[in-house]
Design an enzyme around this catalytic site. Structure first.
Site, PDB file in Angstrom:
ATOM      1  N   SER A  22       0.796  -1.023  -0.088  1.00  0.00           N
ATOM      2  CA  SER A  22       0.005   0.117   0.088  1.00  0.00           C
ATOM      3  C   SER A  22       1.009   1.424   0.048  1.00  0.00           C
ATOM      4  O   SER A  22       0.234   2.309   0.109  1.00  0.00           O
ATOM      5  CB  SER A  22      -0.998   0.091   1.190  1.00  0.00           C
ATOM      6  OG  SER A  22      -0.246  -0.298   2.480  1.00  0.00           O
ATOM      7  N   ASN A 109      -1.968  -2.825  13.167  1.00  0.00           N
ATOM      8  CA  ASN A 109      -3.454  -2.646  13.059  1.00  0.00           C
ATOM      9  C   ASN A 109      -3.921  -1.573  13.835  1.00  0.00           C
ATOM     10  O   ASN A 109      -4.664  -0.841  13.434  1.00  0.00           O
ATOM     11  CB  ASN A 109      -4.266  -3.972  13.666  1.00  0.00           C
ATOM     12  CG  ASN A 109      -3.995  -5.027  12.764  1.00  0.00           C
ATOM     13  OD1 ASN A 109      -3.280  -5.177  11.593  1.00  0.00           O
ATOM     14  ND2 ASN A 109      -4.362  -6.310  13.264  1.00  0.00           N
ATOM     15  N   THR A 154     -39.730  27.630  -8.324  1.00  0.00           N
ATOM     16  CA  THR A 154     -39.879  26.214  -8.083  1.00  0.00           C
ATOM     17  C   THR A 154     -40.259  25.423  -9.422  1.00  0.00           C
ATOM     18  O   THR A 154     -40.486  26.189 -10.141  1.00  0.00           O
ATOM     19  CB  THR A 154     -41.169  26.243  -7.059  1.00  0.00           C
ATOM     20  OG1 THR A 154     -42.462  26.703  -7.901  1.00  0.00           O
ATOM     21  CG2 THR A 154     -40.986  27.094  -5.912  1.00  0.00           C
ATOM     22  N   HIS A 155     -39.932  24.245  -9.177  1.00  0.00           N
ATOM     23  CA  HIS A 155     -39.809  23.403 -10.594  1.00  0.00           C
ATOM     24  C   HIS A 155     -39.191  24.012 -11.859  1.00  0.00           C
ATOM     25  O   HIS A 155     -39.658  23.828 -12.846  1.00  0.00           O
ATOM     26  CB  HIS A 155     -41.509  23.265 -10.964  1.00  0.00           C
ATOM     27  CG  HIS A 155     -42.441  22.915  -9.824  1.00  0.00           C
ATOM     28  ND1 HIS A 155     -42.763  21.698  -9.739  1.00  0.00           N
ATOM     29  CD2 HIS A 155     -43.147  23.710  -9.012  1.00  0.00           C
ATOM     30  CE1 HIS A 155     -43.485  21.590  -8.389  1.00  0.00           C
ATOM     31  NE2 HIS A 155     -43.669  22.780  -8.135  1.00  0.00           N
ATOM     32  N   SER A 276     -13.915  26.700 -27.058  1.00  0.00           N
ATOM     33  CA  SER A 276     -14.224  25.339 -27.558  1.00  0.00           C
ATOM     34  C   SER A 276     -13.146  25.394 -29.076  1.00  0.00           C
ATOM     35  O   SER A 276     -12.788  26.378 -29.491  1.00  0.00           O
ATOM     36  CB  SER A 276     -15.433  25.331 -28.452  1.00  0.00           C
ATOM     37  OG  SER A 276     -15.447  24.340 -29.644  1.00  0.00           O
ATOM     38  N   LYS A 282     -17.747  30.212 -28.427  1.00  0.00           N
ATOM     39  CA  LYS A 282     -18.161  29.550 -27.198  1.00  0.00           C
ATOM     40  C   LYS A 282     -17.406  30.081 -25.859  1.00  0.00           C
ATOM     41  O   LYS A 282     -16.009  30.165 -26.067  1.00  0.00           O
ATOM     42  CB  LYS A 282     -17.889  27.960 -27.276  1.00  0.00           C
ATOM     43  CG  LYS A 282     -18.720  27.111 -28.152  1.00  0.00           C
ATOM     44  CD  LYS A 282     -20.502  27.227 -27.520  1.00  0.00           C
ATOM     45  CE  LYS A 282     -20.678  26.484 -26.345  1.00  0.00           C
ATOM     46  NZ  LYS A 282     -20.350  24.925 -26.656  1.00  0.00           N
ATOM     47  N   ASN A 284     -17.036  28.265 -22.184  1.00  0.00           N
ATOM     48  CA  ASN A 284     -17.887  27.210 -21.357  1.00  0.00           C
ATOM     49  C   ASN A 284     -17.500  27.281 -19.878  1.00  0.00           C
ATOM     50  O   ASN A 284     -16.563  27.702 -19.419  1.00  0.00           O
ATOM     51  CB  ASN A 284     -17.705  25.972 -21.968  1.00  0.00           C
ATOM     52  CG  ASN A 284     -18.080  25.759 -23.405  1.00  0.00           C
ATOM     53  OD1 ASN A 284     -18.919  26.211 -23.681  1.00  0.00           O
ATOM     54  ND2 ASN A 284     -17.267  25.002 -24.127  1.00  0.00           N
ATOM     55  N   GLU A 289     -18.789  22.681 -14.217  1.00  0.00           N
ATOM     56  CA  GLU A 289     -19.277  21.378 -14.847  1.00  0.00           C
ATOM     57  C   GLU A 289     -18.269  20.093 -14.224  1.00  0.00           C
ATOM     58  O   GLU A 289     -18.748  19.146 -13.806  1.00  0.00           O
ATOM     59  CB  GLU A 289     -19.196  21.230 -16.259  1.00  0.00           C
ATOM     60  CG  GLU A 289     -20.181  22.100 -16.876  1.00  0.00           C
ATOM     61  CD  GLU A 289     -19.854  22.165 -18.358  1.00  0.00           C
ATOM     62  OE1 GLU A 289     -20.198  21.141 -19.204  1.00  0.00           O
ATOM     63  OE2 GLU A 289     -19.530  23.419 -18.973  1.00  0.00           O
ATOM     64  N   TYR A 316      -9.396  -6.696  12.713  1.00  0.00           N
ATOM     65  CA  TYR A 316      -8.733  -6.345  11.392  1.00  0.00           C
ATOM     66  C   TYR A 316      -8.599  -7.373  10.610  1.00  0.00           C
ATOM     67  O   TYR A 316      -8.661  -8.821  10.681  1.00  0.00           O
ATOM     68  CB  TYR A 316      -7.260  -6.029  11.751  1.00  0.00           C
ATOM     69  CG  TYR A 316      -6.887  -5.316  10.534  1.00  0.00           C
ATOM     70  CD1 TYR A 316      -6.815  -3.941  10.135  1.00  0.00           C
ATOM     71  CD2 TYR A 316      -6.012  -6.294   9.790  1.00  0.00           C
ATOM     72  CE1 TYR A 316      -6.276  -3.498   8.993  1.00  0.00           C
ATOM     73  CE2 TYR A 316      -5.342  -5.917   8.556  1.00  0.00           C
ATOM     74  CZ  TYR A 316      -5.441  -4.696   8.075  1.00  0.00           C
ATOM     75  OH  TYR A 316      -5.033  -4.175   6.986  1.00  0.00           O
ATOM     76  N   GLN A 321      -7.224  -2.171   4.153  1.00  0.00           N
ATOM     77  CA  GLN A 321      -6.488  -1.300   3.622  1.00  0.00           C
ATOM     78  C   GLN A 321      -7.227  -0.654   2.276  1.00  0.00           C
ATOM     79  O   GLN A 321      -6.355   0.732   1.992  1.00  0.00           O
ATOM     80  CB  GLN A 321      -5.079  -2.216   3.039  1.00  0.00           C
ATOM     81  CG  GLN A 321      -4.190  -1.580   2.359  1.00  0.00           C
ATOM     82  CD  GLN A 321      -2.979  -2.561   2.212  1.00  0.00           C
ATOM     83  OE1 GLN A 321      -2.251  -2.591   2.957  1.00  0.00           O
ATOM     84  NE2 GLN A 321      -2.548  -3.165   1.014  1.00  0.00           N
ATOM     85  N   LYS A 324      -8.060   3.430   2.412  1.00  0.00           N
ATOM     86  CA  LYS A 324      -7.313   4.683   2.311  1.00  0.00           C
ATOM     87  C   LYS A 324      -7.556   5.480   1.138  1.00  0.00           C
ATOM     88  O   LYS A 324      -7.657   6.612   0.590  1.00  0.00           O
ATOM     89  CB  LYS A 324      -5.857   4.436   2.598  1.00  0.00           C
ATOM     90  CG  LYS A 324      -5.568   4.361   3.970  1.00  0.00           C
ATOM     91  CD  LYS A 324      -4.258   3.815   4.541  1.00  0.00           C
ATOM     92  CE  LYS A 324      -4.061   2.639   4.437  1.00  0.00           C
ATOM     93  NZ  LYS A 324      -5.018   1.632   5.320  1.00  0.00           N
TER      94      LYS A 324
HETATM   95  N1  ARG Z   1      -1.405  -1.450   5.262  1.00  0.00           N
HETATM   96  C1  ARG Z   1      -2.266  -2.219   6.471  1.00  0.00           C
HETATM   97  C2  ARG Z   1      -3.663  -1.290   6.090  1.00  0.00           C
HETATM   98  O1  ARG Z   1      -3.507  -0.231   5.654  1.00  0.00           O
HETATM   99  C3  ARG Z   1      -1.507  -1.975   7.595  1.00  0.00           C
HETATM  100  C4  ARG Z   1      -2.123  -2.916   8.422  1.00  0.00           C
HETATM  101  C5  ARG Z   1      -1.601  -4.285   8.167  1.00  0.00           C
HETATM  102  N2  ARG Z   1      -1.951  -4.970   9.255  1.00  0.00           N
HETATM  103  C6  ARG Z   1      -1.905  -6.579   9.085  1.00  0.00           C
HETATM  104  N3  ARG Z   1      -2.089  -7.369  10.143  1.00  0.00           N
HETATM  105  N4  ARG Z   1      -1.396  -6.862   7.753  1.00  0.00           N
HETATM  106  O2  ARG Z   1      -4.501  -1.696   6.517  1.00  0.00           O
END
Ligand code: ARG
Length: 460
Positions: A22, A109, A154-155, A276, A282, A284, A289, A316, A321, A324
């Site tokens: 990760s 964890n 309205t509408h 454009s 144009k 825009n 948008e 966990y 993971q 993120k």
């Molecule tokens: N990179 C992992 C995550 O974002 C960290 C935690 C990993 N824990 C494990 N027991 N493999 O979740």
């Protein structure tokens, strides 16, 4: 060798390293990871869980690593999997065996749970700040447009006259609630999970409270299983951010409409417009948008997070993971959209005459015409019926109500007198609507005053 390599007899496949790693997205939490480790090791030293001198060396080296990262001197390794093990690996490469004491009484964890919470806390401050700038811009524009009459809809049909200030202050309320929602969400982000271990705490006498105050958390988490498997706070934030985007997107839709030659209420500044490649005429509204379009990403993040969590047993699981990229994408999108949207608003040219003419043309004073008869003693339902006929008559003649002659007025009701013309002029229609929250200048000014009080109540 992997930090966890002891029980393995061969290396992981390269494909596995790439798949499992990760680091390419969690490296952005390097600062939080280091500060979290520093607080942890300081506590390990203070409580005597590891020798003070080791704690001191680890603490000092962590900050050297932080400096080196910030000066671009460090490249993270995919083989070290994530930001947590990258930093620990670098630490051990610098101070050897002493560095191996850092992870005492800790698991990735609870470490990752800590890092995300710290990261999100920091980002919420930035987003709140950008929302505050937007609120200030709305106040400024509202003050400049207290007398700018436009049709309210309205509408998407012209309904009753309002002012642009009244319209803009409606958005003020939405973005104000967005700030309040963020504040509330931060209350639940601001809980310190470290000390929960992998799932079942630890036998070391950790001082969790010390780590919490070191890292400026409001409290420590109550249950170790929950602490390492809770991502509610990220889901809640994604939901707050989805609502921010929904508000920006509605506003964008109006900006786009107002820029059309059919509405022609505003013209965006050249600096926030595009042309454009084929049609020379144009101009825009791409900012609006794109903001409207990017809203989908943030909703997507919310749904990804909810779906990712829905089937996970405690505690966990590696699925987590995936939290993120989803929440980072939502944060990045909001951080990107808010400032440019605010600048686009701040620089747009408002075509006040067109707004007013549109309000004049759309029978937006028909309710006031009915109210006029009510004030002369006619029951509202009857007045509604009479004015309905009056509107139909005007539509046939292609005129507005205030163009009617006195004789024409009298043909609808003998109770109508000369004072009708002031009663139904747009300025009266707007400024007689003095109920709190309404469009009258007085009422909008007090909305602005209250808005200012709110902005001043926000911490700098
Ligand atoms: N990179 C992992 C995550 O974002 C960290 C935690 C990993 N824990 C494990 N027991 N493999 O979740």
């Amino acid at each position: 060798m992997k930090l966890w390599g002891g029980r393995f007899s061969k290396n992981t496949d390269e494909l596995m390293d790439d798949f499992n790693s990760s680091i390419h997205f969690d490296s952005r939490m390097y600062r939080q990871d280091i500060l979290g480790s520093a607080a942890h090791v300081k506590m390990l030293g203070t409580t005597g869980i590891i020798p003070q001198s080791d704690a001191d060396l680890i603490y000092k080296t962590l900050f050297e690593i932080l400096d080196d990262i910030e000066n671009g001197k460090i490249e993270f390794e995919v083989s070290a999997e994530d930001i947590h093990m990258n930093i620990e690996t670098i630490l051990i490469s610098r101070i050897g065996d002493v560095g191996k004491r850092l992870h005492t009484g800790r698991s990735r964890n609870d470490q990752v749970a800590l890092d995300i919470r710290m990261y999100l806390k920091d980002e919420c401050v930035k987003i709140k700040d950008k929302l505050k700038t937007l609120l200030l811009t709305l106040i400024k524009l509202s003050e400049e447009n207290l007398d700018t009459i436009m049709p309210g809809y309205t509408h998407l049909q012209r309904a009753q006259p309002i002012t642009l200030a009244h319209h803009l202050m409606a958005y003020f309320q939405m973005f104000r609630r967005d700030i309040e929602r963020l504040d509330d969400c931060v209350k639940r982000i601001n809980i310190m999970p470290l000390g929960s271990g992998a799932l079942a705490g630890t036998t070391y006498p950790l001082d969790r409270q010390m780590v919490a105050s070191e890292l400026k958390f409001d409290a420590i988490s109550e249950n170790s299983l929950d602490s390492v498997s809770d991502r509610d706070f990220a889901i809640e934030l994604a939901s707050c951010l989805s609502i921010v985007m929904m508000h920006l997107s509605r506003f964008s839709e109006e900006i786009i409409l107002w820029c059309t030659s059919e509405f022609s209420f505003i013209e965006l500044d050249d600096a926030y417009s595009t042309g454009s490649s084929i049609m020379p005429q144009k101009k825009n509204p791409d900012v609006a948008e794109l903001v409207r379009g990017k809203t989908g990403r943030v909703y997507g993040s919310l749904i990804s997070l909810l779906t990712m969590m829905k089937g996970l047993p405690l505690a966990y699981n590696k699925d987590m993971q995936e939290d993120k990229e989803a929440i980072f994408n939502a944060i990045d999108t909001v951080n990107l959209c808010l400032p440019i949207f605010t600048k686009m608003l701040d620089t747009m040219r408002i075509k006040k005459d067109n707004m007013k003419n549109s309000a004049k043309g759309g029978f937006t004073n028909a309710t006031d015409m009915a109210d006029y008869l009510v004030k002369k003693g006619i029951p509202f339902r009857d007045a509604h019926e009479i004015i309905g006929r009056m509107v139909s008559y005007c539509l046939d003649k292609n005129i507005s109500i205030d163009n009617l002659s006195m004789d024409e007025f009298k043909s609808f009701s003998s109770l109508i007198e000369e004072d009708v013309y002031t009663a139904i002029c747009l300025e009266t229609c707007v400024n007689e609507r003095k109920t709190p929250g309404g469009p009258s200048k007085i009422s909008v000014m007090s909305q602005i005053d209250n808005g200012r009080v709110f902005i001043n109540s926000l911490k700098a």
